[in-house]
Write a protein that holds these residues in place. Structure first.
Motif, PDB file in Angstrom:
ATOM      1  N   ALA A 171      16.479   9.078 -30.105  1.00 41.21           N
ATOM      2  CA  ALA A 171      15.552   7.999 -29.766  1.00 41.21           C
ATOM      3  C   ALA A 171      14.348   8.538 -29.000  1.00 41.21           C
ATOM      4  CB  ALA A 171      16.270   6.931 -28.951  1.00 41.21           C
ATOM      5  N   GLY A 172      14.578   9.483 -28.100  1.00 38.51           N
ATOM      6  CA  GLY A 172      13.470  10.084 -27.368  1.00 38.51           C
ATOM      7  C   GLY A 172      12.541  10.866 -28.268  1.00 38.51           C
ATOM      8  N   LEU A 173      13.116  11.588 -29.238  1.00 35.86           N
ATOM      9  CA  LEU A 173      12.272  12.306 -30.192  1.00 35.86           C
ATOM     10  C   LEU A 173      11.422  11.331 -30.998  1.00 35.86           C
ATOM     11  CD1 LEU A 173      11.440  14.926 -31.597  1.00 35.86           C
ATOM     12  CD2 LEU A 173      13.431  14.657 -33.102  1.00 35.86           C
ATOM     13  N   GLY A 174      12.014  10.206 -31.397  1.00 36.40           N
ATOM     14  CA  GLY A 174      11.238   9.188 -32.100  1.00 36.40           C
ATOM     15  C   GLY A 174      10.142   8.598 -31.229  1.00 36.40           C
TER      16      GLY A 174
ATOM     17  N   GLY B 114       9.808  11.682 -19.323  1.00 42.75           N
ATOM     18  CA  GLY B 114      10.875  10.686 -19.260  1.00 42.75           C
ATOM     19  C   GLY B 114      12.019  11.001 -20.193  1.00 42.75           C
ATOM     20  N   TRP B 115      11.697  11.480 -21.395  1.00 40.42           N
ATOM     21  CA  TRP B 115      12.739  11.830 -22.366  1.00 40.42           C
ATOM     22  C   TRP B 115      13.612  12.973 -21.850  1.00 40.42           C
ATOM     23  CZ3 TRP B 115      11.689  15.428 -27.002  1.00 40.42           C
ATOM     24  CH2 TRP B 115      12.825  15.521 -27.802  1.00 40.42           C
ATOM     25  N   VAL B 116      12.992  13.996 -21.272  1.00 38.08           N
ATOM     26  CA  VAL B 116      13.758  15.136 -20.761  1.00 38.08           C
ATOM     27  C   VAL B 116      14.695  14.696 -19.646  1.00 38.08           C
ATOM     28  CG1 VAL B 116      13.544  17.304 -19.489  1.00 38.08           C
ATOM     29  CG2 VAL B 116      12.077  16.868 -21.456  1.00 38.08           C
ATOM     30  N   VAL B 117      14.226  13.857 -18.757  1.00 36.19           N
ATOM     31  CA  VAL B 117      15.066  13.396 -17.645  1.00 36.19           C
ATOM     32  C   VAL B 117      16.213  12.525 -18.153  1.00 36.19           C
ATOM     33  CG1 VAL B 117      15.081  11.970 -15.564  1.00 36.19           C
ATOM     34  CG2 VAL B 117      13.219  13.584 -15.949  1.00 36.19           C
ATOM     35  N   LEU B 118      15.936  11.652 -19.129  1.00 38.75           N
ATOM     36  CA  LEU B 118      16.985  10.794 -19.657  1.00 38.75           C
ATOM     37  C   LEU B 118      18.012  11.583 -20.467  1.00 38.75           C
ATOM     38  CD1 LEU B 118      14.811   7.763 -20.805  1.00 38.75           C
ATOM     39  CD2 LEU B 118      16.436   7.779 -18.915  1.00 38.75           C
ATOM     40  N   SER B 119      17.571  12.621 -21.155  1.00 42.19           N
ATOM     41  CA  SER B 119      18.489  13.435 -21.947  1.00 42.19           C
ATOM     42  C   SER B 119      19.368  14.315 -21.066  1.00 42.19           C
ATOM     43  CB  SER B 119      17.707  14.312 -22.933  1.00 42.19           C
ATOM     44  OG  SER B 119      16.908  13.532 -23.786  1.00 42.19           O
ATOM     45  N   LEU B 120      18.802  14.822 -19.992  1.00 49.37           N
ATOM     46  CA  LEU B 120      19.522  15.693 -19.060  1.00 49.37           C
ATOM     47  C   LEU B 120      19.300  15.153 -17.654  1.00 49.37           C
ATOM     48  CD1 LEU B 120      18.166  18.987 -20.644  1.00 49.37           C
ATOM     49  CD2 LEU B 120      20.468  18.087 -20.966  1.00 49.37           C
ATOM     50  N   PRO B 121      20.092  14.147 -17.243  1.00 51.59           N
ATOM     51  CA  PRO B 121      19.776  13.395 -16.027  1.00 51.59           C
ATOM     52  C   PRO B 121      19.583  14.240 -14.774  1.00 51.59           C
ATOM     53  CG  PRO B 121      21.508  12.310 -17.271  1.00 51.59           C
ATOM     54  CD  PRO B 121      21.263  13.615 -17.936  1.00 51.59           C
ATOM     55  N   PHE B 122      20.279  15.362 -14.644  1.00 50.53           N
ATOM     56  CA  PHE B 122      20.148  16.175 -13.431  1.00 50.53           C
ATOM     57  C   PHE B 122      19.327  17.434 -13.688  1.00 50.53           C
ATOM     58  CE2 PHE B 122      24.164  13.822 -13.027  1.00 50.53           C
ATOM     59  CZ  PHE B 122      23.876  13.102 -11.881  1.00 50.53           C
ATOM     60  N   THR B 123      19.740  18.202 -14.665  1.00 55.75           N
ATOM     61  CA  THR B 123      19.022  19.444 -14.949  1.00 55.75           C
ATOM     62  C   THR B 123      17.666  19.186 -15.586  1.00 55.75           C
ATOM     63  OG1 THR B 123      20.267  19.553 -17.019  1.00 55.75           O
ATOM     64  CG2 THR B 123      21.114  20.823 -15.161  1.00 55.75           C
ATOM     65  N   GLY B 124      17.509  18.036 -16.242  1.00 50.46           N
ATOM     66  CA  GLY B 124      16.212  17.714 -16.818  1.00 50.46           C
ATOM     67  C   GLY B 124      15.130  17.548 -15.770  1.00 50.46           C
TER      68      GLY B 124
ATOM     69  N   ALA C 182      18.416   5.775 -34.712  1.00 48.24           N
ATOM     70  CA  ALA C 182      18.002   5.996 -33.327  1.00 48.24           C
ATOM     71  C   ALA C 182      16.556   6.461 -33.250  1.00 48.24           C
ATOM     72  CB  ALA C 182      18.930   7.019 -32.668  1.00 48.24           C
ATOM     73  N   ALA C 183      16.176   7.367 -34.155  1.00 51.15           N
ATOM     74  CA  ALA C 183      14.788   7.833 -34.163  1.00 51.15           C
ATOM     75  C   ALA C 183      13.825   6.709 -34.523  1.00 51.15           C
ATOM     76  CB  ALA C 183      14.628   8.991 -35.148  1.00 51.15           C
ATOM     77  N   LEU C 184      14.231   5.825 -35.431  1.00 52.00           N
ATOM     78  CA  LEU C 184      13.359   4.718 -35.822  1.00 52.00           C
ATOM     79  C   LEU C 184      13.130   3.760 -34.657  1.00 52.00           C
ATOM     80  CD1 LEU C 184      11.795   3.265 -38.025  1.00 52.00           C
ATOM     81  CD2 LEU C 184      13.909   2.107 -38.694  1.00 52.00           C
ATOM     82  N   VAL C 185      14.169   3.505 -33.871  1.00 51.88           N
ATOM     83  CA  VAL C 185      13.996   2.677 -32.668  1.00 51.88           C
ATOM     84  C   VAL C 185      12.966   3.301 -31.741  1.00 51.88           C
ATOM     85  CG1 VAL C 185      15.157   1.842 -30.583  1.00 51.88           C
ATOM     86  CG2 VAL C 185      16.293   1.653 -32.792  1.00 51.88           C
ATOM     87  N   GLY C 186      13.060   4.634 -31.565  1.00 53.06           N
ATOM     88  CA  GLY C 186      12.098   5.320 -30.715  1.00 53.06           C
ATOM     89  C   GLY C 186      10.682   5.252 -31.246  1.00 53.06           C
ATOM     90  N   VAL C 187      10.523   5.386 -32.561  1.00 46.87           N
ATOM     91  CA  VAL C 187       9.188   5.327 -33.155  1.00 46.87           C
ATOM     92  C   VAL C 187       8.572   3.943 -32.963  1.00 46.87           C
ATOM     93  CG1 VAL C 187       7.935   5.380 -35.336  1.00 46.87           C
ATOM     94  CG2 VAL C 187       9.592   7.163 -34.819  1.00 46.87           C
ATOM     95  N   LEU C 188       9.363   2.894 -33.179  1.00 46.12           N
ATOM     96  CA  LEU C 188       8.835   1.534 -33.065  1.00 46.12           C
ATOM     97  C   LEU C 188       8.373   1.234 -31.643  1.00 46.12           C
ATOM     98  CD1 LEU C 188      11.407  -0.441 -35.253  1.00 46.12           C
ATOM     99  CD2 LEU C 188       9.036   0.119 -35.823  1.00 46.12           C
ATOM    100  N   LEU C 189       9.183   1.615 -30.657  1.00 45.47           N
ATOM    101  CA  LEU C 189       8.796   1.346 -29.272  1.00 45.47           C
ATOM    102  C   LEU C 189       7.774   2.356 -28.761  1.00 45.47           C
ATOM    103  CD1 LEU C 189      12.247   0.337 -27.719  1.00 45.47           C
ATOM    104  CD2 LEU C 189      10.337  -1.141 -28.334  1.00 45.47           C
ATOM    105  N   GLY C 190       7.893   3.608 -29.218  1.00 51.02           N
ATOM    106  CA  GLY C 190       6.949   4.622 -28.761  1.00 51.02           C
ATOM    107  C   GLY C 190       5.543   4.397 -29.265  1.00 51.02           C
ATOM    108  N   SER C 191       5.408   3.690 -30.382  1.00 45.15           N
ATOM    109  CA  SER C 191       4.071   3.438 -30.938  1.00 45.15           C
ATOM    110  C   SER C 191       3.283   2.422 -30.133  1.00 45.15           C
ATOM    111  CB  SER C 191       4.195   2.965 -32.390  1.00 45.15           C
ATOM    112  OG  SER C 191       4.702   3.996 -33.214  1.00 45.15           O
ATOM    113  N   LEU C 192       3.944   1.704 -29.240  1.00 42.84           N
ATOM    114  CA  LEU C 192       3.227   0.777 -28.359  1.00 42.84           C
ATOM    115  C   LEU C 192       2.533   1.574 -27.264  1.00 42.84           C
ATOM    116  CD1 LEU C 192       6.055  -1.913 -27.988  1.00 42.84           C
ATOM    117  CD2 LEU C 192       4.108  -1.960 -29.555  1.00 42.84           C
ATOM    118  N   LEU C 193       1.233   1.422 -27.136  1.00 45.82           N
ATOM    119  CA  LEU C 193       0.434   2.218 -26.204  1.00 45.82           C
ATOM    120  C   LEU C 193      -0.039   1.362 -25.040  1.00 45.82           C
ATOM    121  CD1 LEU C 193      -1.718   4.243 -28.770  1.00 45.82           C
ATOM    122  CD2 LEU C 193       0.446   4.897 -27.707  1.00 45.82           C
ATOM    123  N   PRO C 194       0.562   1.504 -23.864  1.00 38.41           N
ATOM    124  CA  PRO C 194       0.104   0.741 -22.697  1.00 38.41           C
ATOM    125  C   PRO C 194      -1.356   1.019 -22.340  1.00 38.41           C
ATOM    126  CG  PRO C 194       2.269   1.684 -22.290  1.00 38.41           C
ATOM    127  CD  PRO C 194       1.774   2.280 -23.565  1.00 38.41           C
TER     128      PRO C 194
END
Length: 277
Positions: A154-157, A181-191, A75-87
């Motif tokens: 995945a968010g940490l990655g 975005g990671w905080v909101v996705l991890s905790l949809p309401f309290t995040g 899961a972390a590797l998926v996050g690293v691969l996509l997170g490394s793309l810089l818009p």
């Protein structure tokens, strides 16, 4: 259980070679000696930090902690691969044909908006949040056994990939939008409340780095309660994300502590202040 292990080590039912094979399997090195049978009695001794996942008798590799670690790393590797793309890098090259580093910009939404306008900044903001959501969605779909922890890892990655993009030789962005975005996705309401708290801190102090790092710190104790038995793991991952972003924004945070960093509403009007190179 420890007494049973000592007895077996002394030859009371298990050879030393079999125990060496078992330890190799426990450490993820089972391919050195083949996957031997691993005594169930070893798990409570070796894994006191993972209550509730001890395998029952007769269960195979499905409940093995080794496999659970592989899932988290996946899961972390998926996050690293996509997170490394810089818009922001894509927008800078589209508008000028040059990268953000050569322009003296940080590859984030704030610097992009200051240089190319609010529309370009909003595009980068959506891109950063979108890649984080994509990484979490892919990890959740590919690793259903992890449940909500797939989003956490995945968010940490994604945070690690964005801050230290290996597509750009470790030179990433500050990670403000990715963290939010990671905080909101991890905790949809309290995040959302944690992100609002970070935004309020930014508005009160005028410093973006403080608000960006504060959001996951605010969310960590919430995750500790909301994730139940996995609360400590989720909370530590959120704090790790805050540490990664803090390390990436270390020069800006140091300037804030020394009073040399101008508030964001003042530096916005200064075209010569392009932030950290």
């Amino acid at each position: 259980r420890r007494a049973q292990m000592k007895e077996k080590w002394r030859g009371g039912g298990r050879s030393r070679l079999e125990y060496v094979c078992g330890v190799r399997k426990m450490l993820g090195l089972w391919w050195l000696s083949g996957p031997p049978a691993f005594p169930v009695s070893v798990y409570p001794v070796c894994l006191p930090f993972r209550p509730g996942i001890l395998p029952e008798k007769g269960e195979g590799r499905a409940m093995d902690w080794e496999w659970m670690a592989v899932q988290r790393l996946g899961a972390a590797l998926v996050g690293v691969l996509l997170g490394s793309l810089l818009p922001a890098e894509a927008v800078a090259r589209w508008r000028t044909g040059r990268g953000t580093r050569t322009l003296g910009l940080r590859p984030g939404a704030y610097d992009t908006a200051r240089r190319f306008g609010a529309a370009a900044g909003a595009l980068v903001l959506l891109g950063d949040a979108g890649k984080t959501a994509a990484a979490c969605a892919v990890a959740r779909a590919a690793l259903p056994e992890l449940g909500g922890l797939a989003v956490i890892w995945a968010g940490l990655g994604a945070v690690a990939g964005h801050c230290y993009s290996f597509w750009h030789r470790g030179r990433g962005g500050p990670g403000t939008a990715v963290l939010a975005g990671w905080v909101v996705l991890s905790l949809p309401f309290t995040g959302v409340l944690a992100v609002v708290g970070g935004a309020a801190l930014t508005l009160a102090t005028g410093y973006l780095p403080l608000g960006a790092v504060a959001a996951p710190v605010f969310a960590a104790p919430i995750a500790l309660l909301q994730y139940g038995a996995h609360g400590p793991e989720a909370g530590l991952c959120l704090l790790a994300g805050a540490v990664l972003a803090s390390a990436r924004q270390r020069p800006a945070l140091r300037s804030v502590l020394h009073g040399a960093e101008p508030p964001f509403y003042e530096s916005w009007d200064d075209p010569d202040d392009t932030g950290e190179p």
